[in-house]
Structures are given as structure tokens and as C-alpha cells.
Write an enzyme that holds these catalytic residues in place. Structure first.
Site, PDB file in Angstrom:
ATOM      1  N   ILE A 264      -3.206 -49.945  27.951  1.00  0.00           N
ATOM      2  CA  ILE A 264      -2.085 -49.501  26.561  1.00  0.00           C
ATOM      3  C   ILE A 264      -3.564 -49.148  25.410  1.00  0.00           C
ATOM      4  O   ILE A 264      -4.155 -50.085  25.346  1.00  0.00           O
ATOM      5  CB  ILE A 264      -2.223 -51.189  26.552  1.00  0.00           C
ATOM      6  N   GLY A 265      -2.519 -48.748  24.384  1.00  0.00           N
ATOM      7  CA  GLY A 265      -3.849 -48.215  22.834  1.00  0.00           C
ATOM      8  C   GLY A 265      -3.386 -48.481  21.867  1.00  0.00           C
ATOM      9  O   GLY A 265      -2.337 -48.241  21.630  1.00  0.00           O
TER      10      GLY A 265
ATOM     11  N   GLY B  71       0.732 -47.354  22.358  1.00  0.00           N
ATOM     12  CA  GLY B  71       1.357 -46.741  23.066  1.00  0.00           C
ATOM     13  C   GLY B  71       0.685 -46.767  24.026  1.00  0.00           C
ATOM     14  O   GLY B  71       0.002 -47.626  24.629  1.00  0.00           O
ATOM     15  N   LEU B  72       2.422 -46.461  25.036  1.00  0.00           N
ATOM     16  CA  LEU B  72       1.674 -47.566  26.552  1.00  0.00           C
ATOM     17  C   LEU B  72       1.641 -45.755  27.691  1.00  0.00           C
ATOM     18  O   LEU B  72       2.278 -45.053  27.332  1.00  0.00           O
ATOM     19  CB  LEU B  72       3.027 -48.074  27.061  1.00  0.00           C
ATOM     20  N   ALA B  73       1.005 -45.563  28.474  1.00  0.00           N
ATOM     21  CA  ALA B  73       0.508 -44.752  28.943  1.00  0.00           C
ATOM     22  C   ALA B  73       0.649 -45.296  30.807  1.00  0.00           C
ATOM     23  O   ALA B  73       0.191 -46.421  31.232  1.00  0.00           O
ATOM     24  CB  ALA B  73      -0.866 -43.643  29.829  1.00  0.00           C
TER      25      ALA B  73
ATOM     26  N   CYS C 241     -12.298 -47.430  33.445  1.00  0.00           N
ATOM     27  CA  CYS C 241     -12.337 -48.692  30.966  1.00  0.00           C
ATOM     28  C   CYS C 241     -13.656 -48.991  31.634  1.00  0.00           C
ATOM     29  O   CYS C 241     -14.225 -50.297  31.114  1.00  0.00           O
ATOM     30  CB  CYS C 241     -11.500 -49.685  31.162  1.00  0.00           C
TER      31      CYS C 241
END
Length: 148
Positions: A41-42, A53-55, A71
Site C-alpha cells: 500500500i502506498g 494505491g494498492l498493489a 520493504c
């Protein structure tokens, strides 16, 4: 106006979708943002307006991910996964009458997309509406924006 609440709620949305739609038990790692092993999540916030945004790895080819340390978490076995990969590992593959084990990629993506929109809308108390857009409408919109 609490960014930590917002991030935790986004994580909750994904955790619920994974559990309810795919019988995947996902979780957080204390002190880190995301849903391990599947979601990054960013967000960007400007004047309390979020651009999020979700990847979410649904059918992602994960071959190259084995070389990535998510991370920068060293010393842990936090490999990246996908819904497709985890559904294939789950012994009980029947959920809501759907045999998840034999779904194709497009079906997995469709189920995930629909579930995320519904859960996001509930979590953030939003109403959404689908509108069918024809190819002609898309062409017209693109053509009009190019001529202005």
C-alpha cells in the site's frame, strides 16, 4: 483525519476480501504497512486529500520476486505471494459454491476487483455505480481531448 486509521482500514479491506472471497488468512506485520505476503500500500496525502494505491498480487508471475527483499525486511522469510498461488495451496478450494482451484486468471481478477470495490465502499461509506461505456464513447472522449 487520521492517516494511520486510513492505512489500517485499507489493510482491513484487503484482509476481509482475501478471507471472504478466497479463504486466505492474511495479516499485518506489526509496525509495517501492507498485507503480507500479497499487498503493498502506498498513499500520497495533500491537504487531507488522499491519492492511494494498492498493489495486490492476483495472478502475478512471481519468478523475479525471489530476488527482492520486501520493504528491506532482512532476516525474515517474507516472500511475495499471489492469490492464484495461495488458492492452489489451500486444501478447501470451494467458497460460496465456487471451485476456486480451477478458476482462470481473468475470473480471479474479476472476483478480486468486484470484492475490493464492494468492501472499500462499505469501509469508507461510499456509494458506487457501474456505467457501461462503449468503444465509441471512449473514442469520442479521446478524440475530443486531443482537439482541445
Amino acid at each position: 483525519m487520521d492517516l494511520h486509521w486510513y492505512l489500517r482500514t485499507l489493510e482491513d479491506v484487503v484482509i476481509y476480501v482475501l478471507s471472504s472471497s478466497f479463504s486466505i488468512q492474511a495479516s499485518r506485520l506489526e509496525g509495517l504497512t501492507g498485507v503480507w505476503k500479497l499487498v503493498v500500500i502506498g498513499i500520497r496525502v495533500s491537504h487531507w486529500i488522499t491519492y492511494h494505491g494498492l498493489a495486490l498480487n492476483v495472478t502475478t508471475n512471481l519468478c523475479l520476486f525471489k530476488w527482492i527483499v520486501p520493504c528491506e525486511i532482512h532476516g525474515h522469510s517474507h516472500q511475495v505471494g499471489s492469490i492464484k498461488g495461495l488458492v492452489r495451496e489451500v486444501k478447501l478450494c470451494i467458497n460460496h459454491g465456487i471451485d476456486l482451484h480451477h478458476l482462470n486468471d481473468a475470473s480471479l481478477i474479476h472476483i478480486t476487483h468486484k470484492s475490493l470495490i464492494e468492501e472499500f465502499s462499505q469501509a469508507f461509506q461510499l456509494k458506487y455505480y457501474y456505467k457501461n461505456i462503449s468503444a465509441a464513447m471512449l473514442y469520442e472522449r479521446k478524440h475530443c481531448s486531443l482537439t482541445k
